[in-house]
Design an enzyme around this catalytic site. Structure first.
Site, PDB file in Angstrom:
ATOM      1  N   ASP A 210       0.814  -1.213   0.000  1.00  0.00           N
ATOM      2  CA  ASP A 210       0.000   0.000   0.000  1.00  0.00           C
ATOM      3  C   ASP A 210       0.850   1.267   0.000  1.00  0.00           C
ATOM      4  O   ASP A 210       2.070   1.217   0.174  1.00  0.00           O
ATOM      5  CB  ASP A 210      -0.951   0.002   1.212  1.00  0.00           C
ATOM      6  CG  ASP A 210      -0.253  -0.406   2.511  1.00  0.00           C
ATOM      7  OD1 ASP A 210       0.981  -0.367   2.563  1.00  0.00           O
ATOM      8  OD2 ASP A 210      -0.956  -0.763   3.457  1.00  0.00           O
TER       9      ASP A 210
ATOM     10  N   ASP B 119      -7.133  -2.522  14.246  1.00  0.00           N
ATOM     11  CA  ASP B 119      -8.539  -2.832  13.961  1.00  0.00           C
ATOM     12  C   ASP B 119      -8.668  -4.102  13.107  1.00  0.00           C
ATOM     13  O   ASP B 119      -9.734  -4.412  12.600  1.00  0.00           O
ATOM     14  CB  ASP B 119      -9.228  -1.643  13.257  1.00  0.00           C
ATOM     15  CG  ASP B 119      -8.562  -1.286  11.926  1.00  0.00           C
ATOM     16  OD1 ASP B 119      -7.582  -1.961  11.543  1.00  0.00           O
ATOM     17  OD2 ASP B 119      -9.026  -0.339  11.271  1.00  0.00           O
TER      18      ASP B 119
ATOM     19  N   HIS C  39      -6.896  -4.656  10.284  1.00  0.00           N
ATOM     20  CA  HIS C  39      -6.660  -4.484   8.848  1.00  0.00           C
ATOM     21  C   HIS C  39      -5.359  -5.134   8.402  1.00  0.00           C
ATOM     22  O   HIS C  39      -4.425  -5.287   9.194  1.00  0.00           O
ATOM     23  CB  HIS C  39      -6.741  -3.010   8.419  1.00  0.00           C
ATOM     24  CG  HIS C  39      -5.618  -2.126   8.853  1.00  0.00           C
ATOM     25  ND1 HIS C  39      -5.789  -1.051   9.705  1.00  0.00           N
ATOM     26  CD2 HIS C  39      -4.308  -2.110   8.523  1.00  0.00           C
ATOM     27  CE1 HIS C  39      -4.632  -0.432   9.872  1.00  0.00           C
ATOM     28  NE2 HIS C  39      -3.720  -1.057   9.175  1.00  0.00           N
TER      29      HIS C  39
ATOM     30  N   GLU D 254      -9.437  -1.994   5.349  1.00  0.00           N
ATOM     31  CA  GLU D 254     -10.082  -1.659   6.605  1.00  0.00           C
ATOM     32  C   GLU D 254     -11.345  -2.513   6.809  1.00  0.00           C
ATOM     33  O   GLU D 254     -11.890  -3.052   5.847  1.00  0.00           O
ATOM     34  CB  GLU D 254     -10.474  -0.174   6.582  1.00  0.00           C
ATOM     35  CG  GLU D 254      -9.288   0.789   6.515  1.00  0.00           C
ATOM     36  CD  GLU D 254      -8.597   0.961   7.870  1.00  0.00           C
ATOM     37  OE1 GLU D 254      -8.617   0.038   8.699  1.00  0.00           O
ATOM     38  OE2 GLU D 254      -8.015   2.046   8.078  1.00  0.00           O
TER      39      GLU D 254
HETATM   40  C1  GLP Z   1      -0.187   0.290   8.558  1.00  0.00           C
HETATM   41  C2  GLP Z   1       0.123  -0.528   7.309  1.00  0.00           C
HETATM   42  C3  GLP Z   1      -0.110  -2.002   7.548  1.00  0.00           C
HETATM   43  C4  GLP Z   1       0.564  -2.425   8.836  1.00  0.00           C
HETATM   44  C5  GLP Z   1      -0.068  -1.676   9.978  1.00  0.00           C
HETATM   45  C6  GLP Z   1       0.447  -2.098  11.346  1.00  0.00           C
HETATM   46  O1  GLP Z   1      -1.527   0.616   8.675  1.00  0.00           O
HETATM   47  N1  GLP Z   1      -0.654  -0.108   6.194  1.00  0.00           N
HETATM   48  O2  GLP Z   1       0.383  -2.737   6.436  1.00  0.00           O
HETATM   49  O3  GLP Z   1       0.431  -3.810   9.021  1.00  0.00           O
HETATM   50  O4  GLP Z   1       0.237  -0.308   9.767  1.00  0.00           O
HETATM   51  O5  GLP Z   1       1.575  -1.363  11.678  1.00  0.00           O
HETATM   52  P1  GLP Z   1       2.561  -1.724  12.866  1.00  0.00           P
HETATM   53  O6  GLP Z   1       3.380  -2.849  12.375  1.00  0.00           O
HETATM   54  O7  GLP Z   1       3.360  -0.463  13.047  1.00  0.00           O
HETATM   55  O8  GLP Z   1       1.737  -2.072  14.047  1.00  0.00           O
END
Ligand code: GLP
Length: 256
Positions: A67, A136, A138, A143
């Site tokens: 993304d 959440d 995702h 989402e």
């Molecule tokens: C963002 C990214 C996700 C990632 C998520 C969790 O929203 N788009 O791909 O998995 O963050 O991030 P973290 O690893 O910092 O908890």
């Protein structure tokens, strides 16, 4: 789904690096799906070390990121382009032609999404997809929703995601409200998936995602249906699953 337990974040990252490394060693032309966020940083550091010691060659690999924020240029330090370049790509032997990230500055979102899906197909599909997990539930920026999205698409970020990701920005107001993300179908098409979760903030959601019903309101739950997913958890993230005594937890894992 295979669940692998690790004691610490470092241990989780090391185990993940061995899996990615074996993929690249066995198929030097592998197509990797990459994630951002804090979770895979340790994995990228380990892969960089393996490259520096001469154990890992990325010259034949292609990568596709999950993304990108909509509206951020590649030079913006908060963009995923910047994250990937600084945390991984510039430290390994990979050229710009080999890595792909959705273009967050596109004037034509639909066209960019179709172009991205075609590029993944053209590369032969993703061999190994690395995933983190949003608070959440995702994955990528898919989402919670009433339906599972298919291919790459334009996303409106949830307030909880904006708040969770605000730590990378000067203020929550600076967090983009939209993103481009691979869809659930793109992710599910990967031949193998490696889901990583670390820390107590992920304990409840990982338990729901792995044990609960498969629902688009909890996007990561769809991974229960993938035939070849490995989930590596550190002790803190595994806490709720261990309390519930999930039958998939390895016997030789952590002591309770
Ligand atoms: C963002 C990214 C996700 C990632 C998520 C969790 O929203 N788009 O791909 O998995 O963050 O991030 P973290 O690893 O910092 O908890």
């Amino acid at each position: 789904m295979r669940i692998v337990l690790s004691e610490t974040y470092r241990d989780m990252s090391r185990k993940a690096a061995y899996i990615v490394a074996s993929q690249v060693i066995l198929n030097p032309r592998s197509v990797l799906g990459l994630a951002t966020g804090d979770t895979p940083l340790g994995l990228y550091h380990m892969l960089i070390s393996m490259h520096w010691t001469g154990d890992l060659d990325f010259s034949g690999v292609q990568t596709f990121n999950l993304d990108e924020y909509y509206g951020l240029s590649p030079e913006n330090p908060q963009s995923y382009h910047y994250y990937m370049t600084h945390n991984f790509f510039q430290h390994i032997n990979i050229t710009e032609k080999q890595w792909h990230i959705p273009d967050g500055t596109t004037q034509n979102v639909e066209e960019e999404c179709r172009r991205y899906d075609k590029a993944i197909d053209h590369a032969g599909g993703i061999d190994l997809q690395i995933l983190g997990l949003g608070v959440d539930g995702h994955i990528g920026f898919n989402e919670p929703d009433g339906k599972f999205e298919r291919g790459t698409h334009f996303v409106e970020l949830q307030q909880s995601t904006i708040e969770a990701n605000a730590r990378f920005f000067n203020s929550p107001e600076e967090v983009p409200r939209h993103a481009l993300s691979m869809g659930i179908k793109s992710i599910m098409k990967a031949k193998q998936i490696l889901l990583l979760a670390s820390g107590e903030a992920k304990a409840e959601i990982i338990c729901q995602a792995l044990r609960g019903e498969v629902l688009p309101e909890l996007p990561a739950s769809v991974l229960q249906l993938h035939p070849n997913t490995i989930c590596i958890l550190d002790r803190a993230a595994a806490a709720r699953l261990m309390e519930e005594g999930d039958e998939r937890l390895p016997q030789h894992g952590l002591e309770p």
